[in-house]
Write a protein that holds these residues in place. Structure first.
Motif, PDB file in Angstrom:
ATOM      1  N   ARG A 108      33.758  -5.079  36.698  1.00 41.12           N
ATOM      2  CA  ARG A 108      33.146  -5.475  35.431  1.00 41.12           C
ATOM      3  C   ARG A 108      31.816  -4.766  35.124  1.00 41.12           C
ATOM      4  NH1 ARG A 108      34.330  -9.265  31.694  1.00 41.12           N
ATOM      5  NH2 ARG A 108      32.604  -9.882  30.339  1.00 41.12           N
ATOM      6  N   PRO A 109      30.849  -4.730  36.082  1.00 45.58           N
ATOM      7  CA  PRO A 109      29.589  -4.043  35.750  1.00 45.58           C
ATOM      8  C   PRO A 109      29.783  -2.552  35.456  1.00 45.58           C
ATOM      9  CG  PRO A 109      29.433  -5.124  37.911  1.00 45.58           C
ATOM     10  CD  PRO A 109      30.799  -5.342  37.389  1.00 45.58           C
ATOM     11  N   VAL A 110      30.734  -1.944  36.129  1.00 48.89           N
ATOM     12  CA  VAL A 110      30.996  -0.515  35.905  1.00 48.89           C
ATOM     13  C   VAL A 110      31.634  -0.313  34.535  1.00 48.89           C
ATOM     14  CG1 VAL A 110      32.242   1.512  36.761  1.00 48.89           C
ATOM     15  CG2 VAL A 110      31.202  -0.091  38.377  1.00 48.89           C
ATOM     16  N   ILE A 111      32.586  -1.171  34.188  1.00 48.89           N
ATOM     17  CA  ILE A 111      33.234  -1.078  32.869  1.00 48.89           C
ATOM     18  C   ILE A 111      32.197  -1.267  31.767  1.00 48.89           C
ATOM     19  CG2 ILE A 111      34.920  -2.154  31.319  1.00 48.89           C
ATOM     20  CD1 ILE A 111      36.549  -2.866  33.859  1.00 48.89           C
ATOM     21  N   GLU A 112      31.297  -2.247  31.945  1.00 45.85           N
ATOM     22  CA  GLU A 112      30.248  -2.482  30.944  1.00 45.85           C
ATOM     23  C   GLU A 112      29.376  -1.250  30.766  1.00 45.85           C
ATOM     24  OE1 GLU A 112      28.278  -5.912  32.510  1.00 45.85           O
ATOM     25  OE2 GLU A 112      29.734  -7.315  31.635  1.00 45.85           O
ATOM     26  N   LYS A 113      28.966  -0.654  31.877  1.00 45.90           N
ATOM     27  CA  LYS A 113      28.093   0.525  31.823  1.00 45.90           C
ATOM     28  C   LYS A 113      28.813   1.701  31.142  1.00 45.90           C
ATOM     29  CE  LYS A 113      24.382   1.266  33.578  1.00 45.90           C
ATOM     30  NZ  LYS A 113      23.079   1.067  32.923  1.00 45.90           N
ATOM     31  N   LEU A 114      30.070   1.931  31.523  1.00 48.21           N
ATOM     32  CA  LEU A 114      30.821   3.039  30.926  1.00 48.21           C
ATOM     33  C   LEU A 114      31.086   2.799  29.438  1.00 48.21           C
ATOM     34  CD1 LEU A 114      33.328   3.778  33.828  1.00 48.21           C
ATOM     35  CD2 LEU A 114      31.338   5.129  33.168  1.00 48.21           C
TER      36      LEU A 114
ATOM     37  N   PHE B  78      32.622   5.210  26.447  1.00 51.96           N
ATOM     38  CA  PHE B  78      34.028   5.298  26.824  1.00 51.96           C
ATOM     39  C   PHE B  78      34.826   4.293  26.007  1.00 51.96           C
ATOM     40  CE2 PHE B  78      32.211   7.494  30.356  1.00 51.96           C
ATOM     41  CZ  PHE B  78      33.213   8.276  30.893  1.00 51.96           C
ATOM     42  N   THR B  79      36.017   4.685  25.568  1.00 49.66           N
ATOM     43  CA  THR B  79      36.875   3.789  24.798  1.00 49.66           C
ATOM     44  C   THR B  79      37.767   2.992  25.738  1.00 49.66           C
ATOM     45  OG1 THR B  79      38.676   5.372  24.605  1.00 49.66           O
ATOM     46  CG2 THR B  79      36.962   5.439  22.884  1.00 49.66           C
ATOM     47  N   GLU B  80      38.441   1.993  25.169  1.00 48.96           N
ATOM     48  CA  GLU B  80      39.348   1.172  25.985  1.00 48.96           C
ATOM     49  C   GLU B  80      40.461   2.029  26.587  1.00 48.96           C
ATOM     50  OE1 GLU B  80      42.318  -2.686  25.686  1.00 48.96           O
ATOM     51  OE2 GLU B  80      41.169  -2.095  23.929  1.00 48.96           O
ATOM     52  N   ASP B  81      41.039   2.919  25.796  1.00 44.62           N
ATOM     53  CA  ASP B  81      42.105   3.788  26.298  1.00 44.62           C
ATOM     54  C   ASP B  81      41.613   4.672  27.443  1.00 44.62           C
ATOM     55  OD1 ASP B  81      44.009   2.784  24.630  1.00 44.62           O
ATOM     56  OD2 ASP B  81      43.884   4.417  23.162  1.00 44.62           O
ATOM     57  N   GLU B  82      40.423   5.222  27.321  1.00 44.07           N
ATOM     58  CA  GLU B  82      39.890   6.077  28.387  1.00 44.07           C
ATOM     59  C   GLU B  82      39.660   5.277  29.664  1.00 44.07           C
ATOM     60  OE1 GLU B  82      37.545   9.262  25.539  1.00 44.07           O
ATOM     61  OE2 GLU B  82      36.518   7.455  26.207  1.00 44.07           O
ATOM     62  N   LEU B  83      39.154   4.064  29.512  1.00 46.27           N
ATOM     63  CA  LEU B  83      38.893   3.232  30.689  1.00 46.27           C
ATOM     64  C   LEU B  83      40.179   2.807  31.378  1.00 46.27           C
ATOM     65  CD1 LEU B  83      36.009   1.069  29.225  1.00 46.27           C
ATOM     66  CD2 LEU B  83      35.804   2.755  31.050  1.00 46.27           C
ATOM     67  N   VAL B  84      41.214   2.506  30.589  1.00 52.00           N
ATOM     68  CA  VAL B  84      42.470   2.026  31.170  1.00 52.00           C
ATOM     69  C   VAL B  84      43.354   3.185  31.608  1.00 52.00           C
ATOM     70  CG1 VAL B  84      44.605   0.767  30.684  1.00 52.00           C
ATOM     71  CG2 VAL B  84      42.422  -0.147  29.894  1.00 52.00           C
ATOM     72  N   LEU B  85      43.629   4.111  30.676  1.00 48.69           N
ATOM     73  CA  LEU B  85      44.602   5.165  30.959  1.00 48.69           C
ATOM     74  C   LEU B  85      44.062   6.281  31.840  1.00 48.69           C
ATOM     75  CD1 LEU B  85      46.182   5.419  27.393  1.00 48.69           C
ATOM     76  CD2 LEU B  85      47.037   4.155  29.371  1.00 48.69           C
ATOM     77  N   THR B  86      42.822   6.688  31.610  1.00 49.99           N
ATOM     78  CA  THR B  86      42.271   7.807  32.376  1.00 49.99           C
ATOM     79  C   THR B  86      41.654   7.359  33.692  1.00 49.99           C
ATOM     80  OG1 THR B  86      41.805   8.958  30.306  1.00 49.99           O
ATOM     81  CG2 THR B  86      40.718   9.791  32.269  1.00 49.99           C
ATOM     82  N   LEU B  87      40.869   6.281  33.633  1.00 48.82           N
ATOM     83  CA  LEU B  87      40.144   5.863  34.829  1.00 48.82           C
ATOM     84  C   LEU B  87      40.854   4.769  35.611  1.00 48.82           C
ATOM     85  CD1 LEU B  87      36.532   5.941  33.357  1.00 48.82           C
ATOM     86  CD2 LEU B  87      37.677   7.658  34.777  1.00 48.82           C
TER      87      LEU B  87
ATOM     88  N   GLN C  21      36.645  -8.026  16.767  1.00 42.71           N
ATOM     89  CA  GLN C  21      37.637  -6.994  17.054  1.00 42.71           C
ATOM     90  C   GLN C  21      36.933  -5.647  17.089  1.00 42.71           C
ATOM     91  OE1 GLN C  21      40.610  -7.781  17.908  1.00 42.71           O
ATOM     92  NE2 GLN C  21      41.345  -5.724  18.227  1.00 42.71           N
ATOM     93  N   TYR C  22      37.399  -4.744  17.916  1.00 44.52           N
ATOM     94  CA  TYR C  22      36.770  -3.448  18.100  1.00 44.52           C
ATOM     95  C   TYR C  22      37.803  -2.365  17.898  1.00 44.52           C
ATOM     96  CZ  TYR C  22      39.063  -4.014  22.534  1.00 44.52           C
ATOM     97  OH  TYR C  22      40.014  -4.226  23.501  1.00 44.52           O
ATOM     98  N   ALA C  23      37.332  -1.152  17.681  1.00 47.76           N
ATOM     99  CA  ALA C  23      38.231  -0.010  17.528  1.00 47.76           C
ATOM    100  C   ALA C  23      38.635   0.495  18.885  1.00 47.76           C
ATOM    101  CB  ALA C  23      37.529   1.104  16.748  1.00 47.76           C
TER     102      ALA C  23
END
Length: 149
Positions: free
Chosen positions: A107-113, A118-127, A146-148
């Motif tokens: 969670r803290p890493v996701i928040e920082k990124l 970083f977008t949701e797709d980049e966080l999920v699909l790439t990382l 809601q977010y893009a």
């Protein structure tokens, strides 16, 4: 190398021992025009034509029924893929260290990124972060709105 006009274009259906489109096109290279056949494939599965006793590789940047051919240099494509792969490996190493430094908490890493852009797709699909956790963080950062993606 530039395609001037596709003169004939056949999509094989059955019975003619071909599985990829083939035909003829007019191309220009260094001020000279050539009419060449296309549909040949090398041993690595790349489409090519032969003009002026040289092999030129191309791909269909359009669709099967509306082709748009682009020429490319296979050596340049390999170099770009190697460079992109290296960057992705380095990024994954940095993120792994960030997760370790955060006590193996995502969670803290996701928040920082996410704060870095970083977008949701980049966080999920790439990382490779868990989708539920990423969605939760993105919602909390946007105040529940809601977010893009």
């Amino acid at each position: 190398m530039e395609v001037k006009k596709i003169l004939s274009y056949t999509i094989p259906l059955y019975g003619n021992r071909r599985i990829f489109p083939y035909g003829r096109m007019r191309v220009e290279h260094e001020g000279k025009e050539y009419v060449v056949r296309f549909g040949n494939i090398d041993d690595q599965g790349r489409f090519y034509i032969t003009a002026a006793r040289r092999r030129f590789y191309f791909r269909n940047a359009g669709s099967l029924h509306a082709p748009r051919f682009e020429f490319y240099n296979p050596d340049e494509v390999r170099r770009v893929k190697r460079t992109a792969s290296r960057r992705e490996d380095l990024l994954n190493t940095l993120v792994d260290h960030m997760v370790e430094d955060a006590g193996n908490q995502n969670r803290p890493v996701i928040e920082k990124l996410a704060e870095y852009g970083f977008t949701e797709d980049e966080l999920v699909l790439t990382l490779g972060f868990p989708p539920e956790e990423v969605k939760s963080v993105m919602l909390s950062l946007n105040g529940g709105e809601q977010y893009a993606v």
